[in-house]
Write a protein that holds these residues in place. Structure first.
Motif, PDB file in Angstrom:
ATOM      1  N   ILE A  10      33.075  35.521  45.596  1.00 33.07           N
ATOM      2  CA  ILE A  10      33.358  36.949  45.554  1.00 33.07           C
ATOM      3  C   ILE A  10      34.461  37.165  44.520  1.00 33.07           C
ATOM      4  CG2 ILE A  10      34.188  38.945  46.869  1.00 33.07           C
ATOM      5  CD1 ILE A  10      33.290  37.269  49.408  1.00 33.07           C
ATOM      6  N   VAL A  11      34.224  38.065  43.573  1.00 33.74           N
ATOM      7  CA  VAL A  11      35.206  38.334  42.522  1.00 33.74           C
ATOM      8  C   VAL A  11      35.830  39.697  42.765  1.00 33.74           C
ATOM      9  CG1 VAL A  11      35.634  38.492  40.047  1.00 33.74           C
ATOM     10  CG2 VAL A  11      33.802  37.010  40.905  1.00 33.74           C
ATOM     11  N   LYS A  63      39.007  46.063  44.002  1.00 37.41           N
ATOM     12  CA  LYS A  63      37.601  46.245  44.368  1.00 37.41           C
ATOM     13  C   LYS A  63      36.843  44.928  44.202  1.00 37.41           C
ATOM     14  CE  LYS A  63      37.559  51.036  42.698  1.00 37.41           C
ATOM     15  NZ  LYS A  63      36.902  52.021  41.802  1.00 37.41           N
ATOM     16  N   VAL A  64      35.671  44.848  44.824  1.00 31.10           N
ATOM     17  CA  VAL A  64      34.787  43.710  44.609  1.00 31.10           C
ATOM     18  C   VAL A  64      33.976  43.981  43.351  1.00 31.10           C
ATOM     19  CG1 VAL A  64      32.832  42.404  45.498  1.00 31.10           C
ATOM     20  CG2 VAL A  64      34.696  43.063  47.033  1.00 31.10           C
ATOM     21  N   LEU A  65      34.185  43.153  42.353  1.00 27.02           N
ATOM     22  CA  LEU A  65      33.540  43.342  41.056  1.00 27.02           C
ATOM     23  C   LEU A  65      32.159  42.712  41.021  1.00 27.02           C
ATOM     24  CD1 LEU A  65      33.838  44.263  38.063  1.00 27.02           C
ATOM     25  CD2 LEU A  65      34.821  42.000  37.598  1.00 27.02           C
ATOM     26  N   ALA A  66      32.031  41.541  41.652  1.00 23.20           N
ATOM     27  CA  ALA A  66      30.753  40.826  41.611  1.00 23.20           C
ATOM     28  C   ALA A  66      30.712  39.800  42.732  1.00 23.20           C
ATOM     29  CB  ALA A  66      30.577  40.127  40.260  1.00 23.20           C
ATOM     30  N   GLU A  99      28.993  39.256  32.727  1.00 18.83           N
ATOM     31  CA  GLU A  99      29.806  39.809  31.644  1.00 18.83           C
ATOM     32  C   GLU A  99      31.019  40.569  32.164  1.00 18.83           C
ATOM     33  OE1 GLU A  99      29.561  39.279  28.489  1.00 18.83           O
ATOM     34  OE2 GLU A  99      27.769  38.031  28.678  1.00 18.83           O
ATOM     35  N   GLN A 100      30.865  41.282  33.273  1.00 18.77           N
ATOM     36  CA  GLN A 100      31.991  42.016  33.845  1.00 18.77           C
ATOM     37  C   GLN A 100      33.093  41.060  34.306  1.00 18.77           C
ATOM     38  OE1 GLN A 100      29.691  44.408  36.795  1.00 18.77           O
ATOM     39  NE2 GLN A 100      30.725  46.150  35.857  1.00 18.77           N
ATOM     40  N   VAL A 101      32.685  39.944  34.875  1.00 20.93           N
ATOM     41  CA  VAL A 101      33.664  38.955  35.339  1.00 20.93           C
ATOM     42  C   VAL A 101      34.388  38.346  34.150  1.00 20.93           C
ATOM     43  CG1 VAL A 101      33.968  36.750  36.519  1.00 20.93           C
ATOM     44  CG2 VAL A 101      32.371  38.449  37.444  1.00 20.93           C
ATOM     45  N   ILE A 102      33.641  37.991  33.134  1.00 23.24           N
ATOM     46  CA  ILE A 102      34.246  37.401  31.931  1.00 23.24           C
ATOM     47  C   ILE A 102      35.246  38.363  31.303  1.00 23.24           C
ATOM     48  CG2 ILE A 102      33.764  36.583  29.595  1.00 23.24           C
ATOM     49  CD1 ILE A 102      31.042  35.585  30.684  1.00 23.24           C
TER      50      ILE A 102
END
Length: 288
Positions: free
Chosen positions: A255-256, A261-264, A275-278
């Protein structure tokens, strides 16, 4: 299905809907997901630490909770374990609301945590630290000291606890430190002691807050081996760790969090390619 009554039916004769039962059913944590966090918010003055975070943890899993500094990970742990009270949202463990409970009550429910900085009782031995941990100890009293039957119960329980402690010490391979004062242990040994103490409370789920911080590679491997062994025994882990390689290699679900907020969510491959996590990590190494 339509809620309109059939023609000719008196609406007053229709069966009543039990709103409380409907609400209760909606709140239940789905089977296999013992921990459910929904729309949790937490503010400190004008700072929003958690902003509607929602996620679940699967039973019997090692789940990683990651994110850049300031993402809200530690605040989330504090909210789950009763250190902080969320401003909004719901946190349920096996369907039971945790918000409003004291930390000791949550631990009694079977959900315990470790801390970034180990919190052992420094002036007590390793053995004594673990002897204090089990729940429901009878304890000593003036009455029990003169009542033979009650005294036998105390002695029998203490013998069982001592046996369990030695098994736990051996499991974590720190039995040779049983007589050592906790304050004399190395950082890695303290982390092992803290996890051992958490296990002595007989939990169902353990929240690990950066358990490898300050741990040398040898003890790090030992600690991770113990986590996997315990998972095989049915324990559930939620794991905060900054070492992405450790997370990617040891967690089946990740969980990222980002900006509260939880992004991914996903497995290691999905997270490392997101890509959002990177972008959130600004190019930090995600274990590739």
């Amino acid at each position: 299905m339509s809620d309109v009554a059939p023609e000719g039916t008196d609406p007053d004769e229709l069966p009543e809907t039990d709103d409380s039962e409907t609400e209760k059913a909606a709140q239940q944590t789905p089977p296999g997901l013992p921990l459910r966090v929904e729309d949790v918010e937490k503010r400190f003055g004008g700072v929003t630490a958690l902003d509607g975070a929602t996620f679940s943890v699967e039973e019997g899993s090692i789940t990683g909770l990651i994110g850049p500094n300031g993402a809200g990970k530690s605040t989330m742990f504090d909210c789950i374990t009763g250190v902080h009270t969320p401003d909004a949202g719901s946190i349920r463990f096996h369907g039971e609301e945790l918000i409003g409970k004291e930390p000791y009550q949550i631990a009694q429910d079977g959900l315990v945590r470790t801390f970034q900085i180990a919190r052992e009782l420094e002036e007590m031995t390793v053995l004594e630290n673990l002897m204090l941990a089990p729940k429901g100890q009878i304890g000593e009293s003036a009455w029990r000291s003169v009542a033979p039957v009650a005294r036998r119960g105390v002695v029998k329980q203490e013998e069982q606890i001592r046996e369990d402690v030695w098994e736990t010490l051996e499991f974590f391979e720190i039995d040779h430190l049983a007589g050592e004062y906790a304050g004399n242990l190395s950082g890695g040994q303290r982390k092992l002691l803290e996890m051992a103490r958490a296990l002595m409370t007989d939990p169902e789920m353990v929240l690990l807050d950066e358990p490898l911080a300050g741990v040398n590679p040898t003890l790090e491997e030992k600690l991770l081996d113990r986590v996997h062994d315990l998972r095989e025994q049915g324990y559930t882990f939620l794991f905060v760790e900054h070492d992405m390689e450790v997370i990617m290699e040891n967690c089946e679900h990740i969980i990222v969090m980002h900006q509260g907020k939880v992004l991914a969510e996903g497995d290691a491959d999905e997270i490392s390619e997101n890509e959002q996590v990177i972008e959130a990590y600004l190019g930090e190494d995600l274990g590739e």
